[in-house]
Scaffold this active site. Sequence first.
Site, PDB file in Angstrom:
ATOM      1  N   TYR A  56       7.504 -14.026 -18.394  1.00 57.70           N
ATOM      2  CA  TYR A  56       7.381 -13.884 -17.384  1.00 57.70           C
ATOM      3  C   TYR A  56       6.883 -12.701 -17.676  1.00 57.70           C
ATOM      4  O   TYR A  56       7.306 -11.768 -18.082  1.00 57.70           O
ATOM      5  CB  TYR A  56       7.484 -14.772 -15.259  1.00 57.70           C
ATOM      6  CG  TYR A  56       8.210 -14.418 -15.110  1.00 57.70           C
ATOM      7  CD1 TYR A  56       7.980 -12.893 -13.937  1.00 57.70           C
ATOM      8  CD2 TYR A  56       9.827 -14.071 -15.925  1.00 57.70           C
ATOM      9  CE1 TYR A  56       9.846 -11.941 -13.613  1.00 57.70           C
ATOM     10  CE2 TYR A  56      10.556 -13.088 -15.344  1.00 57.70           C
ATOM     11  CZ  TYR A  56      10.591 -12.966 -14.323  1.00 57.70           C
ATOM     12  OH  TYR A  56      11.559 -11.820 -13.068  1.00 57.70           O
ATOM     13  N   ARG A 127      11.293 -33.943 -25.364  1.00 60.48           N
ATOM     14  CA  ARG A 127      12.398 -32.778 -25.061  1.00 60.48           C
ATOM     15  C   ARG A 127      13.437 -32.638 -26.174  1.00 60.48           C
ATOM     16  O   ARG A 127      14.010 -33.534 -26.823  1.00 60.48           O
ATOM     17  CB  ARG A 127      13.269 -33.739 -24.066  1.00 60.48           C
ATOM     18  CG  ARG A 127      14.577 -32.509 -23.596  1.00 60.48           C
ATOM     19  CD  ARG A 127      15.303 -33.476 -22.381  1.00 60.48           C
ATOM     20  NE  ARG A 127      16.718 -32.257 -21.909  1.00 60.48           N
ATOM     21  CZ  ARG A 127      18.219 -31.891 -22.605  1.00 60.48           C
ATOM     22  NH1 ARG A 127      18.116 -32.900 -23.488  1.00 60.48           N
ATOM     23  NH2 ARG A 127      18.704 -31.225 -22.222  1.00 60.48           N
ATOM     24  N   LYS A 174      12.317 -10.771 -20.400  1.00 63.24           N
ATOM     25  CA  LYS A 174      11.753 -11.591 -18.768  1.00 63.24           C
ATOM     26  C   LYS A 174      11.819 -12.997 -18.821  1.00 63.24           C
ATOM     27  O   LYS A 174      10.315 -14.006 -18.879  1.00 63.24           O
ATOM     28  CB  LYS A 174      10.182 -10.393 -18.647  1.00 63.24           C
ATOM     29  CG  LYS A 174      10.040 -10.764 -17.014  1.00 63.24           C
ATOM     30  CD  LYS A 174       9.543  -9.531 -16.710  1.00 63.24           C
ATOM     31  CE  LYS A 174       8.956  -9.332 -15.122  1.00 63.24           C
ATOM     32  NZ  LYS A 174      10.391  -9.230 -14.372  1.00 63.24           N
TER      33      LYS A 174
END
Length: 310
Positions: A56, A127, A174
């Site tokens: 992000y 997944r 980040k």
Amino acid sequence: MPFDNRSMTTPSAESPHFIDYPLAESLCYLNGRYGRVCDTQVSVMDRGFIFGDGVYEVLPVYSGQVFCFEQHMARLDRSLKELRIQNPLTRTEWKHIAQRLIDDLSQKAGIGNQLIYIQVTRGVAPRDHVMLAGLKPTVYVMASEMKLASATQRELGVACVTADDFRWQKAHIKSTSLLGAVFSRQISADADALETVMFRDGFLSEAAASNVWVVKNGVVMGPPKDNLVLEGIRFGLFERICQTEGIPFELRPISRDEVLGADELLLSSATKEVLPITLLDGRPVGSGKPGPVYARMYAGYQAIKAAEFA
């Protein structure tokens, strides 16, 4: 049925839709489409939801204009590269999206100082822990109000506490996997303090959501840029301010004793800009009041903002 935030007369933190009205109704961007935040949905099979497999970026906006856009985009590129995710948009496209959201929130709620939040995940997939190739990244962007530090906080400084840095070894990314930061921030919240100053093996790393700076004998010092610290955009800004103000500037390992014996301690982040720590673990920092170096750094920060938007 889409949730209408306006129907909530008394919002409760227990509600899954605990979102303030301007944000709930504001425009956001998801994978090429614009819509209201309260109506936007992401697949439960998105790797950002399943694994926190994404990055992000948060861009400050003053009076409708993005601050340090190129620096934030450079850090977004670095984070994506570390996760082996191809940047899905050009800088021109990112800027266009951001400006449309900024303008929408300004027009609907009269909010000029904002935060643009960008999140890019690896995308939707079965997944599997392996970084599957060929996935289409999920791109989400929203705008929200930026609440700057109060005049009282700037005048008197803020209280912080210390803790060991128990996060992972790639703090320079980040990442959206922020459970470590959540725990760290809760330590300070439980102590009625603003931030948690963290140490790894006896040396300063950073705070839960801020960079930390040490001032001693007129020198501004910060930890080195490595994998243990997120290189905040203010690293570059602090260096520029120090050069302009003639303040010595160093990046090096800083021991816990040096932090505890500092003349001044400073926090920096997009929303805090530059903020003085005057109380650490219940003990005064230096004189117990914001110091002269803080005053110069804060004034220099405002000067850079003014020059960028001139």
